[in-house]
Design a protein around this motif. Structure first.
Motif, PDB file in Angstrom:
ATOM      1  N   PHE A 143       0.884  -1.018   0.027  1.00 51.55           N
ATOM      2  CA  PHE A 143      -0.059   0.146  -0.048  1.00 51.55           C
ATOM      3  C   PHE A 143       0.838   1.323  -0.011  1.00 51.55           C
ATOM      4  O   PHE A 143       0.608   2.262  -0.688  1.00 51.55           O
ATOM      5  CB  PHE A 143      -0.835  -0.028   1.189  1.00 51.55           C
ATOM      6  CG  PHE A 143      -1.939   1.170   1.288  1.00 51.55           C
ATOM      7  CD1 PHE A 143      -3.155   1.004   0.645  1.00 51.55           C
ATOM      8  CD2 PHE A 143      -1.583   2.501   1.580  1.00 51.55           C
ATOM      9  CE1 PHE A 143      -4.301   1.866   0.586  1.00 51.55           C
ATOM     10  CE2 PHE A 143      -2.576   3.499   1.631  1.00 51.55           C
ATOM     11  CZ  PHE A 143      -3.591   3.123   1.414  1.00 51.55           C
ATOM     12  N   ARG A 144       1.814   1.375   0.811  1.00 51.89           N
ATOM     13  CA  ARG A 144       2.816   2.315   0.942  1.00 51.89           C
ATOM     14  C   ARG A 144       3.459   2.681  -0.346  1.00 51.89           C
ATOM     15  O   ARG A 144       3.666   3.944  -0.795  1.00 51.89           O
ATOM     16  CB  ARG A 144       3.778   2.417   2.009  1.00 51.89           C
ATOM     17  CG  ARG A 144       2.953   2.592   3.617  1.00 51.89           C
ATOM     18  CD  ARG A 144       4.170   2.364   4.490  1.00 51.89           C
ATOM     19  NE  ARG A 144       4.420   0.981   4.722  1.00 51.89           N
ATOM     20  CZ  ARG A 144       5.296   0.419   5.790  1.00 51.89           C
ATOM     21  NH1 ARG A 144       5.889   1.545   6.352  1.00 51.89           N
ATOM     22  NH2 ARG A 144       5.551  -0.538   5.765  1.00 51.89           N
ATOM     23  N   ALA A 145       3.952   1.562  -0.943  1.00 49.91           N
ATOM     24  CA  ALA A 145       4.440   1.625  -2.200  1.00 49.91           C
ATOM     25  C   ALA A 145       3.585   2.325  -3.688  1.00 49.91           C
ATOM     26  O   ALA A 145       4.125   3.105  -4.197  1.00 49.91           O
ATOM     27  CB  ALA A 145       5.096   0.321  -2.809  1.00 49.91           C
ATOM     28  N   LEU A 146       2.471   1.859  -3.299  1.00 53.26           N
ATOM     29  CA  LEU A 146       1.347   2.256  -4.333  1.00 53.26           C
ATOM     30  C   LEU A 146       1.005   3.654  -4.070  1.00 53.26           C
ATOM     31  O   LEU A 146       1.013   4.537  -5.047  1.00 53.26           O
ATOM     32  CB  LEU A 146       0.224   1.475  -4.158  1.00 53.26           C
ATOM     33  CG  LEU A 146       0.287   0.170  -4.636  1.00 53.26           C
ATOM     34  CD1 LEU A 146      -1.069  -0.636  -4.516  1.00 53.26           C
ATOM     35  CD2 LEU A 146       0.472   0.043  -6.378  1.00 53.26           C
ATOM     36  N   ALA A 147       1.170   4.161  -2.652  1.00 52.84           N
ATOM     37  CA  ALA A 147       0.960   5.585  -2.613  1.00 52.84           C
ATOM     38  C   ALA A 147       2.095   6.402  -2.855  1.00 52.84           C
ATOM     39  O   ALA A 147       1.799   7.453  -3.653  1.00 52.84           O
ATOM     40  CB  ALA A 147       0.751   5.820  -0.836  1.00 52.84           C
ATOM     41  N   LEU A 148       3.208   5.804  -3.067  1.00 50.77           N
ATOM     42  CA  LEU A 148       4.531   6.603  -3.498  1.00 50.77           C
ATOM     43  C   LEU A 148       4.460   6.731  -4.886  1.00 50.77           C
ATOM     44  O   LEU A 148       4.820   7.660  -5.359  1.00 50.77           O
ATOM     45  CB  LEU A 148       5.740   6.007  -2.898  1.00 50.77           C
ATOM     46  CG  LEU A 148       7.264   6.613  -3.385  1.00 50.77           C
ATOM     47  CD1 LEU A 148       7.074   8.052  -2.680  1.00 50.77           C
ATOM     48  CD2 LEU A 148       8.129   5.863  -2.939  1.00 50.77           C
ATOM     49  N   CYS A 149       4.014   5.589  -5.526  1.00 49.12           N
ATOM     50  CA  CYS A 149       4.039   5.549  -7.015  1.00 49.12           C
ATOM     51  C   CYS A 149       2.962   6.620  -7.247  1.00 49.12           C
ATOM     52  O   CYS A 149       3.091   7.121  -8.645  1.00 49.12           O
ATOM     53  CB  CYS A 149       3.502   4.107  -7.530  1.00 49.12           C
ATOM     54  SG  CYS A 149       3.160   3.978  -9.240  1.00 49.12           S
ATOM     55  N   GLU A 150       1.729   6.666  -6.746  1.00 42.51           N
ATOM     56  CA  GLU A 150       0.774   7.645  -7.240  1.00 42.51           C
ATOM     57  C   GLU A 150       1.290   9.151  -7.087  1.00 42.51           C
ATOM     58  O   GLU A 150       1.166   9.963  -8.055  1.00 42.51           O
ATOM     59  CB  GLU A 150      -0.396   7.723  -6.058  1.00 42.51           C
ATOM     60  CG  GLU A 150      -1.617   8.541  -6.177  1.00 42.51           C
ATOM     61  CD  GLU A 150      -2.080   8.321  -4.868  1.00 42.51           C
ATOM     62  OE1 GLU A 150      -3.412   7.889  -5.303  1.00 42.51           O
ATOM     63  OE2 GLU A 150      -2.185   9.078  -3.909  1.00 42.51           O
TER      64      GLU A 150
END
Length: 399
Positions: A143-150
């Protein structure tokens, strides 16, 4: 102006993209679409003046996050290769990328470096979508990786469009500036979603659900609610149109509830056909879950589609739908409560005059909330990104 739409979806069934392309072609812009290929569809096709190139086949049957990611990365690589070709790299003024996934914007790197402007259009906010789809915690590394990717994806784009105001507020906290982010809701296409002559044999009470069959949509709740009222409404049937990862579980549940002769799965229908089938319903249900978080915040296009064809809708009282509608336009029920949903189905069946009141309230709502009004905001964004293409917008032409 030359515009390219890039989407990991089926173009012919994505109302949001169909409306964008129609608005652009209507004023004389050239539009290409890079999309997924459904079984039986041609690789290349021209539809309503839009040139479509389908890059990859897809069956909606992913069982885990890595299978899903593998297919997305494959599509992204094919899109990047296509957009890096000499014939493509200088062709487009604007490339409009549709999420999910938001990192698909990086497929536009080559034309972006040579001056093309990029719009990132977030249909579903990716970290929350992925968490709901695959049962991930918001504290998880994924989830945190996806938020960073966002954050990186929004920063790469020249402008960001997002599907509702709840998510816009979230996006502003996590990624981008207000002047770079516009909310554009999902609106029904009036060419396909409008009142049709109601065809009924007078002997059947038809309930309809169309859409992707995911867990957060709550179709299992709807089936259990329907099972509770079949004895009280012997003429009732439940028609479900769509496909998705929950289909096999829903069919198993249908058998468990002994509803094989009352519940019917019809598979996918394109946007140009589904409106007429929706209009044949006596009642619609949108039974989304709130416990997934994503279901609580993801606005449902099908609500306004049913409103447009003149069918009353029972809606789970989610956070987003409570903000967008009131009791004059839809009938709210407590989410994830099969008893309350069953009681609502029975009440609306027994009170046809109340169903007519909801239809009238829905039509009044649609007079103020529709794509015909909001499309000018989108066209203004496109024009602001390409000042070298000095053209009048439709608003100026018709002023």
């Amino acid at each position: 102006m030359n515009v390219c739409m890039l989407t990991y979806s089926f173009f012919e069934s994505d109302t949001r993209i169909l409306q964008y392309t129609a608005a652009l072609t209507a004023r004389g812009d050239t539009v290409d679409v890079l999309s997924l290929q459904r079984e039986g569809s041609p690789v290349d096709e021209v539809l309503d003046g839009v040139r479509i190139h389908r890059l990859q086949k897809r069956t909606v049957n992913e069982k885990g996050p890595f299978a899903y990611l593998k297919r997305i990365l494959s599509f992204m690589a094919k899109a990047a290769l296509y957009l890096s070709r000499p014939s493509s790299i200088r062709r487009y003024d604007v490339i409009h990328v549709h999420s999910v996934p938001d990192f698909l914007v990086f497929a536009t790197l080559a034309p972006r470096l040579l001056g093309a402007k990029v719009i990132l259009d977030i249909h579903d906010i990716l970290p929350e979508f992925y968490a709901a789809k695959f049962g991930l915690s918001k504290k998880s590394l994924m989830f945190r990786a996806l938020a960073l990717c966002e954050k990186f994806s929004a920063g790469f784009a020249n402008h960001v469009i997002i599907a509702n105001d709840l998510w816009r507020a979230r996006l502003l906290e996590r990624t981008t500036a207000p002047d770079k982010c516009l909310t554009v809701r999902n609106y029904p296409d009036p060419d396909f979603f409008h009142p049709y002559p109601h065809v009924s044999d007078g002997k059947t009470f038809r309930i309809v659900y169309p859409g992707t069959l995911n867990e957060h949509q709550g179709l299992d709740i709807a089936l259990r609610a329907f099972a509770r009222v079949t004895s009280a409404i012997p003429e009732a049937r439940f028609d479900i149109y769509g496909e998705g990862p929950a289909l096999s579980q829903l069919k198993t549940l249908r058998e468990t509830l002994q509803l094989e002769n009352r519940v019917y799965f019809h598979g996918f229908l394109p946007v140009k056909e589904i409106g007429r089938h929706m209009a044949e319903a006596d009642l619609a249900v949108v039974p989304k879950r709130v416990s997934t978080g994503f279901g609580n915040e993801a606005a449902s296009t099908k609500i306004m589609e049913f409103m447009s064809v003149g069918v009353p809708v029972i809606v789970s009282r989610t956070q987003i739908d409570s903000l967008e509608y009131d009791d004059s336009a839809v009938h709210f029920v407590q989410p994830e409560d099969e008893v309350a949903l069953g009681e609502a189905i029975l009440y609306l069946h027994d009170h046809p005059e109340y169903r007519e009141q909801l239809v009238d309230g829905a039509f009044a709502y649609l007079q103020q909330h529709n794509w015909a009004k909001r499309k000018f905001d989108y066209l203004a964004v496109v024009d602001s990104l390409c000042p070298r293409t000095k053209r009048k917008s439709e608003r100026e032409v018709h002023a």
